[in-house]
Design a protein around this motif. Structure first.
Motif, PDB file in Angstrom:
ATOM      1  N   LEU A 170       0.820  -1.202   0.000  1.00 20.67           N
ATOM      2  CA  LEU A 170       0.000   0.000   0.000  1.00 20.67           C
ATOM      3  C   LEU A 170       0.859   1.260   0.000  1.00 20.67           C
ATOM      4  O   LEU A 170       2.025   1.240   0.402  1.00 20.67           O
ATOM      5  N   THR A 171       0.265   2.320  -0.451  1.00 15.76           N
ATOM      6  CA  THR A 171       0.896   3.636  -0.488  1.00 15.76           C
ATOM      7  C   THR A 171       0.067   4.579   0.392  1.00 15.76           C
ATOM      8  O   THR A 171      -1.046   4.221   0.801  1.00 15.76           O
ATOM      9  N   PRO A 172       0.563   5.785   0.633  1.00 15.59           N
ATOM     10  CA  PRO A 172      -0.265   6.728   1.393  1.00 15.59           C
ATOM     11  C   PRO A 172      -1.621   6.992   0.732  1.00 15.59           C
ATOM     12  O   PRO A 172      -2.588   7.315   1.423  1.00 15.59           O
ATOM     13  N   ASN A 173      -1.704   6.815  -0.575  1.00 16.40           N
ATOM     14  CA  ASN A 173      -2.980   7.042  -1.262  1.00 16.40           C
ATOM     15  C   ASN A 173      -3.919   5.847  -1.187  1.00 16.40           C
ATOM     16  O   ASN A 173      -5.142   6.012  -1.233  1.00 16.40           O
ATOM     17  N   SER A 174      -3.380   4.623  -1.099  1.00 18.06           N
ATOM     18  CA  SER A 174      -4.231   3.427  -1.132  1.00 18.06           C
ATOM     19  C   SER A 174      -4.433   2.783   0.237  1.00 18.06           C
ATOM     20  O   SER A 174      -5.277   1.896   0.379  1.00 18.06           O
ATOM     21  N   ALA A 175      -3.703   3.214   1.244  1.00 24.09           N
ATOM     22  CA  ALA A 175      -3.766   2.592   2.566  1.00 24.09           C
ATOM     23  C   ALA A 175      -4.984   3.052   3.345  1.00 24.09           C
ATOM     24  O   ALA A 175      -5.539   4.125   3.076  1.00 24.09           O
ATOM     25  N   PRO A 176      -5.373   2.260   4.344  1.00 28.40           N
ATOM     26  CA  PRO A 176      -6.417   2.730   5.256  1.00 28.40           C
ATOM     27  C   PRO A 176      -5.979   4.050   5.892  1.00 28.40           C
ATOM     28  O   PRO A 176      -4.779   4.282   6.109  1.00 28.40           O
ATOM     29  N   GLU A 177      -6.937   4.873   6.197  1.00 23.92           N
ATOM     30  CA  GLU A 177      -6.658   6.207   6.752  1.00 23.92           C
ATOM     31  C   GLU A 177      -5.709   6.141   7.952  1.00 23.92           C
ATOM     32  O   GLU A 177      -4.789   6.958   8.071  1.00 23.92           O
ATOM     33  N   ALA A 178      -5.904   5.167   8.831  1.00 21.12           N
ATOM     34  CA  ALA A 178      -5.080   5.071  10.041  1.00 21.12           C
ATOM     35  C   ALA A 178      -3.614   4.757   9.735  1.00 21.12           C
ATOM     36  O   ALA A 178      -2.734   5.052  10.543  1.00 21.12           O
ATOM     37  N   SER A 179      -3.325   4.165   8.574  1.00 23.22           N
ATOM     38  CA  SER A 179      -1.945   3.831   8.207  1.00 23.22           C
ATOM     39  C   SER A 179      -1.223   4.979   7.519  1.00 23.22           C
ATOM     40  O   SER A 179       0.011   5.006   7.494  1.00 23.22           O
ATOM     41  N   ARG A 180      -1.954   5.894   6.948  1.00 23.61           N
ATOM     42  CA  ARG A 180      -1.346   6.931   6.095  1.00 23.61           C
ATOM     43  C   ARG A 180      -0.268   7.763   6.773  1.00 23.61           C
ATOM     44  O   ARG A 180       0.806   7.955   6.200  1.00 23.61           O
ATOM     45  N   PRO A 181      -0.478   8.265   7.997  1.00 22.62           N
ATOM     46  CA  PRO A 181       0.591   9.069   8.605  1.00 22.62           C
ATOM     47  C   PRO A 181       1.870   8.260   8.837  1.00 22.62           C
ATOM     48  O   PRO A 181       2.976   8.793   8.717  1.00 22.62           O
ATOM     49  N   TYR A 182       1.715   6.986   9.149  1.00 19.15           N
ATOM     50  CA  TYR A 182       2.888   6.129   9.376  1.00 19.15           C
ATOM     51  C   TYR A 182       3.642   5.876   8.076  1.00 19.15           C
ATOM     52  O   TYR A 182       4.874   5.862   8.047  1.00 19.15           O
ATOM     53  N   LEU A 183       2.904   5.694   6.992  1.00 21.01           N
ATOM     54  CA  LEU A 183       3.543   5.497   5.685  1.00 21.01           C
ATOM     55  C   LEU A 183       4.300   6.749   5.270  1.00 21.01           C
ATOM     56  O   LEU A 183       5.431   6.662   4.775  1.00 21.01           O
ATOM     57  N   GLU A 184       3.686   7.901   5.469  1.00 18.57           N
ATOM     58  CA  GLU A 184       4.341   9.164   5.113  1.00 18.57           C
ATOM     59  C   GLU A 184       5.610   9.367   5.941  1.00 18.57           C
ATOM     60  O   GLU A 184       6.643   9.779   5.417  1.00 18.57           O
ATOM     61  N   ARG A 185       5.529   9.049   7.228  1.00 22.83           N
ATOM     62  CA  ARG A 185       6.689   9.186   8.111  1.00 22.83           C
ATOM     63  C   ARG A 185       7.811   8.237   7.690  1.00 22.83           C
ATOM     64  O   ARG A 185       8.981   8.635   7.632  1.00 22.83           O
ATOM     65  N   ALA A 186       7.466   6.998   7.371  1.00 21.34           N
ATOM     66  CA  ALA A 186       8.477   6.011   6.960  1.00 21.34           C
ATOM     67  C   ALA A 186       9.117   6.404   5.636  1.00 21.34           C
ATOM     68  O   ALA A 186      10.333   6.274   5.458  1.00 21.34           O
ATOM     69  N   GLN A 187       8.317   6.900   4.724  1.00 24.21           N
ATOM     70  CA  GLN A 187       8.854   7.320   3.426  1.00 24.21           C
ATOM     71  C   GLN A 187       9.805   8.502   3.600  1.00 24.21           C
ATOM     72  O   GLN A 187      10.882   8.534   3.000  1.00 24.21           O
ATOM     73  N   ALA A 188       9.438   9.447   4.439  1.00 26.28           N
ATOM     74  CA  ALA A 188      10.302  10.611   4.669  1.00 26.28           C
ATOM     75  C   ALA A 188      11.605  10.197   5.361  1.00 26.28           C
ATOM     76  O   ALA A 188      12.678  10.701   5.015  1.00 26.28           O
TER      77      ALA A 188
END
Length: 188
Positions: free
Chosen positions: A7-25
Motif C-alpha cells: 500500500l501507499t499513502p494514497n491506497s492505505a487505510p486512513e489510520a496507516s497513512r501518517p505512518y507510511l508518510e513518516r516512513a517514506q520521509a
C-alpha cells in the motif's frame, strides 16, 4: 511479488497513512515491509512504535543491529537482513567483514558484539529461558540485566518484522539490492 498488497499513502487505510508518510520521509523510499504492514494499521503502528522505543535502549546502534541481523538470519528473513545490513554499514559504521560474519552467524572478532550475537541466538533458541551460563557469559562481556531485557526487546521487534515479511513474501526494494541475503547461503 508480495502475497499481501503493498500500500501507499494514497491506497492505505486512513489510520496507516501518517505512518507510511513518516516512513517514506525517514527512508527516502517506502520499504515494502512498511507498505505491507499498512494493511493492518495496528501492526504498522506497533512496528514503528517498538522500533522507536528499541532505539532508546541502552544498547548501542551496533549492538541493536547485531540483534536485528542475528534474529533476521535465524528467522530466514532476507528482507530484514538486507535492511539491517544497510543500517549496520552506513549508520553504525561497522566494517563489511564483521557484518558478513553476523549475517553468516559466525564468531565475531568484536568480543562485545559477539556476546550480543551469542546471547541473541540463545534467547531465540530457548524462547527466553536461557541457561544461567548464557546469562553469566553476557554479564561477563560487560552487559547488565537491563541489556539482557533489551536484547529480548530487540528480538520481539525482529520477530514482528521478520514474520510479517515472511508472511507477505515482500520483494526487496531496489534501494536495498546491494545488501541482498539468501537464507539458503548460511545455516543458522
Amino acid at each position: 511479488m508480495s502475497r499481501l498488497p503493498l500500500l501507499t499513502p494514497n491506497s492505505a487505510p486512513e489510520a496507516s497513512r501518517p505512518y507510511l508518510e513518516r516512513a517514506q520521509a525517514a527512508n527516502g523510499f517506502l520499504p515494502n515491509l512498511v507498505a505491507s504492514l499498512a494493511n493492518a494499521p495496528t501492526a504498522l503502528e506497533t512496528y514503528l512504535t517498538v522500533a522507536e522505543i528499541n532505539g532508546r535502549s541502552g544498547l548501542t546502534l551496533a549492538e541493536r543491529e547485531t540483534v536485528q541481523i542475528t534474529a533476521a538470519a535465524i528467522h530466514g528473513c532476507g528482507f530484514c537482513v538486507a535492511g539491517h545490513t544497510a543500517v549496520a554499514l552506513k549508520k553504525a559504521q561497522l566494517d563489511a567483514p564483521l557484518v558478513e560474519a553476523i549475517r553468516a552467524q559466525r564468531t565475531l572478532t568484536d568480543t562485545r558484539l559477539n556476546a550480543v550475537a551469542v546471547f541473541t541466538r540463545a534467547v531465540i533458541a530457548t524462547r527466553g529461558a536461557v541457561a544461567d551460563e548464557a546469562l553469566s557469559a553476557f554479564h561477563a562481556a560487560g552487559f547488565s540485566d537491563a541489556n539482557a531485557l533489551e536484547v529480548v526487546l530487540g528480538v520481539s521487534l525482529a520477530t514482528l518484522c521478520n514474520f510479517a515479511n515472511n508472511l507477505a513474501q515482500n520483494p526487496l526494494n531496489p534501494e536495498l539490492a546491494a545488501y541482498r541475503w539468501d537464507a539458503g547461503q548460511f545455516a543458522a
